[in-house]
Write a protein that holds these residues in place. Structure first.
Motif, PDB file in Angstrom:
ATOM      1  N   GLN A   1       0.839  -1.206   0.000  1.00  0.00           N
ATOM      2  CA  GLN A   1       0.000   0.000   0.000  1.00  0.00           C
ATOM      3  C   GLN A   1       0.869   1.251   0.000  1.00  0.00           C
ATOM      4  OE1 GLN A   1      -3.251   0.324   2.858  1.00  0.00           O
ATOM      5  NE2 GLN A   1      -3.165  -1.888   3.220  1.00  0.00           N
ATOM      6  N   GLN A   2       1.909   1.251   0.818  1.00  0.00           N
ATOM      7  CA  GLN A   2       2.769   2.430   0.951  1.00  0.00           C
ATOM      8  C   GLN A   2       3.567   2.692  -0.325  1.00  0.00           C
ATOM      9  OE1 GLN A   2       4.789   1.120   4.503  1.00  0.00           O
ATOM     10  NE2 GLN A   2       3.419   2.260   5.863  1.00  0.00           N
ATOM     11  N   LEU A   3       4.041   1.628  -0.974  1.00  0.00           N
ATOM     12  CA  LEU A   3       4.747   1.798  -2.243  1.00  0.00           C
ATOM     13  C   LEU A   3       3.815   2.394  -3.302  1.00  0.00           C
ATOM     14  CD1 LEU A   3       6.766  -1.546  -2.491  1.00  0.00           C
ATOM     15  CD2 LEU A   3       7.729   0.755  -2.304  1.00  0.00           C
ATOM     16  N   ILE A   4       2.607   1.859  -3.353  1.00  0.00           N
ATOM     17  CA  ILE A   4       1.620   2.360  -4.322  1.00  0.00           C
ATOM     18  C   ILE A   4       1.306   3.823  -4.043  1.00  0.00           C
ATOM     19  CG2 ILE A   4      -0.802   2.185  -4.987  1.00  0.00           C
ATOM     20  CD1 ILE A   4      -0.493  -0.883  -4.714  1.00  0.00           C
ATOM     21  N   ALA A   5       1.099   4.149  -2.770  1.00  0.00           N
ATOM     22  CA  ALA A   5       0.766   5.528  -2.401  1.00  0.00           C
ATOM     23  C   ALA A   5       1.869   6.488  -2.810  1.00  0.00           C
ATOM     24  CB  ALA A   5       0.518   5.618  -0.896  1.00  0.00           C
ATOM     25  N   LYS A   6       3.119   6.098  -2.611  1.00  0.00           N
ATOM     26  CA  LYS A   6       4.237   6.962  -3.013  1.00  0.00           C
ATOM     27  C   LYS A   6       4.247   7.195  -4.524  1.00  0.00           C
ATOM     28  CE  LYS A   6       7.585   4.901  -0.330  1.00  0.00           C
ATOM     29  NZ  LYS A   6       8.965   4.678   0.130  1.00  0.00           N
ATOM     30  N   ALA A   7       3.962   6.140  -5.286  1.00  0.00           N
ATOM     31  CA  ALA A   7       3.938   6.278  -6.748  1.00  0.00           C
ATOM     32  C   ALA A   7       2.804   7.197  -7.189  1.00  0.00           C
ATOM     33  CB  ALA A   7       3.785   4.901  -7.390  1.00  0.00           C
ATOM     34  N   VAL A   8       1.641   7.047  -6.559  1.00  0.00           N
ATOM     35  CA  VAL A   8       0.479   7.868  -6.907  1.00  0.00           C
ATOM     36  C   VAL A   8       0.737   9.343  -6.573  1.00  0.00           C
ATOM     37  CG1 VAL A   8      -1.930   8.350  -6.322  1.00  0.00           C
ATOM     38  CG2 VAL A   8      -1.198   5.985  -6.736  1.00  0.00           C
ATOM     39  N   VAL A   9       1.234   9.589  -5.375  1.00  0.00           N
ATOM     40  CA  VAL A   9       1.480  10.973  -4.945  1.00  0.00           C
ATOM     41  C   VAL A   9       2.606  11.597  -5.770  1.00  0.00           C
ATOM     42  CG1 VAL A   9       2.277  12.401  -3.020  1.00  0.00           C
ATOM     43  CG2 VAL A   9       0.585  10.589  -2.617  1.00  0.00           C
ATOM     44  N   MET A  10       3.633  10.815  -6.060  1.00  0.00           N
ATOM     45  CA  MET A  10       4.787  11.316  -6.810  1.00  0.00           C
ATOM     46  C   MET A  10       4.406  11.783  -8.216  1.00  0.00           C
ATOM     47  SD  MET A  10       8.310   9.230  -7.696  1.00  0.00           S
ATOM     48  CE  MET A  10       7.568   8.183  -8.959  1.00  0.00           C
ATOM     49  N   THR A  11       3.435  11.122  -8.825  1.00  0.00           N
ATOM     50  CA  THR A  11       3.080  11.425 -10.224  1.00  0.00           C
ATOM     51  C   THR A  11       1.745  12.165 -10.346  1.00  0.00           C
ATOM     52  OG1 THR A  11       1.947   9.298 -10.546  1.00  0.00           O
ATOM     53  CG2 THR A  11       4.315   9.361 -10.981  1.00  0.00           C
ATOM     54  N   ARG A  12       1.173  12.544  -9.234  1.00  0.00           N
ATOM     55  CA  ARG A  12      -0.185  13.112  -9.223  1.00  0.00           C
ATOM     56  C   ARG A  12      -0.317  14.342 -10.119  1.00  0.00           C
ATOM     57  NH1 ARG A  12      -1.933  14.137  -3.320  1.00  0.00           N
ATOM     58  NH2 ARG A  12      -2.571  11.936  -3.297  1.00  0.00           N
ATOM     59  N   ALA A  13       0.714  15.160 -10.197  1.00  0.00           N
ATOM     60  CA  ALA A  13       0.625  16.415 -10.951  1.00  0.00           C
ATOM     61  C   ALA A  13       0.946  16.243 -12.433  1.00  0.00           C
ATOM     62  CB  ALA A  13       1.565  17.454 -10.338  1.00  0.00           C
ATOM     63  N   HIS A  14       1.383  15.073 -12.848  1.00  0.00           N
ATOM     64  CA  HIS A  14       1.723  14.859 -14.256  1.00  0.00           C
ATOM     65  C   HIS A  14       0.437  14.749 -15.082  1.00  0.00           C
ATOM     66  CE1 HIS A  14       5.739  12.830 -12.838  1.00  0.00           C
ATOM     67  NE2 HIS A  14       5.645  14.100 -12.495  1.00  0.00           N
ATOM     68  N   ASN A  15       0.477  15.274 -16.298  1.00  0.00           N
ATOM     69  CA  ASN A  15      -0.790  15.324 -17.062  1.00  0.00           C
ATOM     70  C   ASN A  15      -0.646  15.098 -18.566  1.00  0.00           C
ATOM     71  OD1 ASN A  15       0.440  17.688 -17.838  1.00  0.00           O
ATOM     72  ND2 ASN A  15      -1.040  19.052 -16.879  1.00  0.00           N
ATOM     73  N   LYS A  16       0.473  14.494 -18.990  1.00  0.00           N
ATOM     74  CA  LYS A  16       0.622  14.211 -20.431  1.00  0.00           C
ATOM     75  C   LYS A  16       0.016  12.869 -20.811  1.00  0.00           C
ATOM     76  CE  LYS A  16       4.806  16.989 -21.147  1.00  0.00           C
ATOM     77  NZ  LYS A  16       6.258  16.940 -21.490  1.00  0.00           N
ATOM     78  N   CYS A  17       0.216  11.872 -19.974  1.00  0.00           N
ATOM     79  CA  CYS A  17      -0.395  10.559 -20.220  1.00  0.00           C
ATOM     80  C   CYS A  17      -0.696   9.896 -18.877  1.00  0.00           C
ATOM     81  CB  CYS A  17       0.479   9.682 -21.102  1.00  0.00           C
ATOM     82  SG  CYS A  17       2.193   9.556 -20.610  1.00  0.00           S
TER      83      CYS A  17
END
Length: 335
Positions: free
Chosen positions: A132-148
Motif C-alpha cells: 500500500q505504501q509503495l503504491i501511495a508513493k507512486a500515486v502521490v509522486m506522479t499526481r501532478a503529471h498530465n501528459k499521459c
C-alpha cells in the motif's frame, strides 16, 4: 524491466501508425491482460515467469500507445477474485507488484520527463501495508503529471467499485453534504474510482475469453469491445492495430450512442429537479397555485443550489481519497 520502455517504431510500424492516425483514434484504451498462466504452461516455464513476462508486455504496449497518441491506458492487474488463487501464486503476484512499484519509484525523472500520471484503482486496504505504501508513493509522486495516464486496477472488481460509489454517496448524505434527491447516475459516475478519467473508447481482452470478468462494467457500456485470441505475453503491435481498426469501423455508432445517452441523462436530471421544485412549492405554498414565472425562478434556484452541493461533496470526497494516499506516505516517512 522499466515501466517506460524507450524506442521508436520500425519503418513498417511507423507507416501503419500514420495510416491509422488518419482516422478517429481512441483516447483511452483498457486492457484485460489475460493469458499469462496459459503462456507459462505453453512455454513450460514457471507460472511466476509468465506473470513477469506479462508485465514486460505491458511496458511494451504502453510504448506503442505513446507512438499512437493514445494518452490514457487502464489495465486489469489484479482482481479481488484473484485472492482465491493458491497462497503461493497470490504471494508471488504481491512480490512482483512490490518489485515493479519499487522500480517505478526509481524512475521518477523518466516519469516526469514523459509526464506520466499513475493512478491505482481498487481497495488498497486489501493489500499488505508495505505494498500500500509503495503504491501511495507512486500515486502521490506522479499526481501532478498530465501528459499521459496509466490506471492500474489492483484489488479491484467493477461490482465492488459500484458498491463503494453507493457507499460514498450515502456518506455524503449522512454528512449533510448532499440530499438523497441529489443521487443520480451522473453522480454515481463521479464517485467511482475512475472518476478522473473519461470512459474507455476501446476495451481489449486477450487469450480468447469473451467476457468482461467484472472489469469496468459501468464505464464500458458505450465502448468498443474487442476480444482477441492471442495470449497477453505474445501480444504484438499488429494485434493493437487490429483492435484500433475495429474501433474505427464502429466509431460513428459508438459516438451516436454516447451522445444519446448524455442527452437522456440531462433530460432525467431536469425532470428530477422539476419534480423536487414542484414538491417544495406544494409543501410551502399552502395549496395556492403558483404561476409559471415563479416556478421557473424556483427551478433555476434549486438547480444552482444542487450543483453547488454536489460540487462541495465531490471536493470533500477528493480530499478524503487524497488524504488516504498522503497518510500512507506519511506513515512510510515516520517508519
Amino acid at each position: 524491466m522499466s515501466w517506460i520502455k524507450e524506442g521508436e517504431l520500425n519503418l513498417i510500424e511507423r507507416i501503419s501508425s500514420n495510416i491509422l492516425k488518419a482516422g478517429p483514434m481512441p483516447k483511452h484504451v483498457a486492457f484485460i491482460m489475460d493469458g499469462n498462466r496459459r503462456f507459462a504452461r505453453k512455454k513450460n516455464i514457471e507460472r511466476q515467469e509468465g506473470h513477469t513476462q506479462g508485465f514486460n508486455k505491458l511496458a511494451e504496449t504502453l510504448r506503442w500507445c505513446k507512438h499512437l497518441n493514445i494518452p490514457e491506458v487502464t489495465v486489469y492487474a489484479f482482481s479481488i477474485e484473484n485472492f482465491k488463487r493458491t497462497e503461493d501464486e497470490v504471494e508471488g503476484l504481491m512480490e512482483l507488484a512490490r518489485q515493479k512499484f519499487e522500480r517505478l519509484l526509481e524512475e521518477r525523472d523518466n516519469l516526469e520527463k514523459h509526464g506520466v500520471c499513475i493512478r491505482v484503482l481498487g481497495d488498497l486496504n486489501m493489500l499488505p501495508l508495505d505494498l500500500q505504501q509503495l503504491i501511495a508513493k507512486a500515486v502521490v509522486m506522479t499526481r501532478a503529471h498530465n501528459k499521459c495516464f496509466l490506471n492500474v486496477c489492483f484489488a479491484y472488481t467493477s461490482r465492488y467499485e459500484i458498491t463503494n460509489a453507493v457507499r460514498e454517496m450515502a456518506w455524503g448524505v449522512e454528512q449533510g453534504l448532499i440530499k438523497s434527491s441529489d443521487v443520480s447516475e451522473v453522480l454515481l459516475s463521479e464517485c467511482l474510482y475512475s472518476n478522473n478519467s473519461p470512459n474507455p473508447d476501446l476495451l481489449i481482452r486477450t487469450s480468447g475469453e469473451v467476457r468482461l470478468s467484472d472489469f469496468l462494467l459501468w464505464q464500458t457500456s458505450h465502448s468498443c469491445l474487442v476480444f482477441q485470441s492471442v495470449l497477453w505475453p505474445e501480444y504484438s503491435f499488429w494485434n493493437l492495430c487490429e483492435a484500433i481498426l475495429q474501433y474505427q469501423l464502429n466509431h460513428k455508432s459508438i459516438q451516436k450512442a454516447r451522445d444519446l445517452h448524455r442527452e437522456q441523462q440531462a433530460l432525467e436530471q431536469r425532470e428530477s429537479d422539476r419534480a423536487c421544485v414542484v414538491e417544495h412549492l406544494q409543501h410551502h405554498g399552502n395549496g395556492k397555485p403558483v404561476d409559471a414565472k415563479r416556478r421557473q425562478e424556483a427551478l433555476l434556484h434549486y438547480t444552482a443550489c444542487r450543483e453547488e452541493r454536489v460540487q462541495d461533496f465531490l471536493e470533500a470526497l477528493k480530499h478524503k481519497r487524497d488524504s488516504f494516499f498522503n497518510d500512507l506516505c506519511s506513515e512510510t516517512v515516520s517508519a
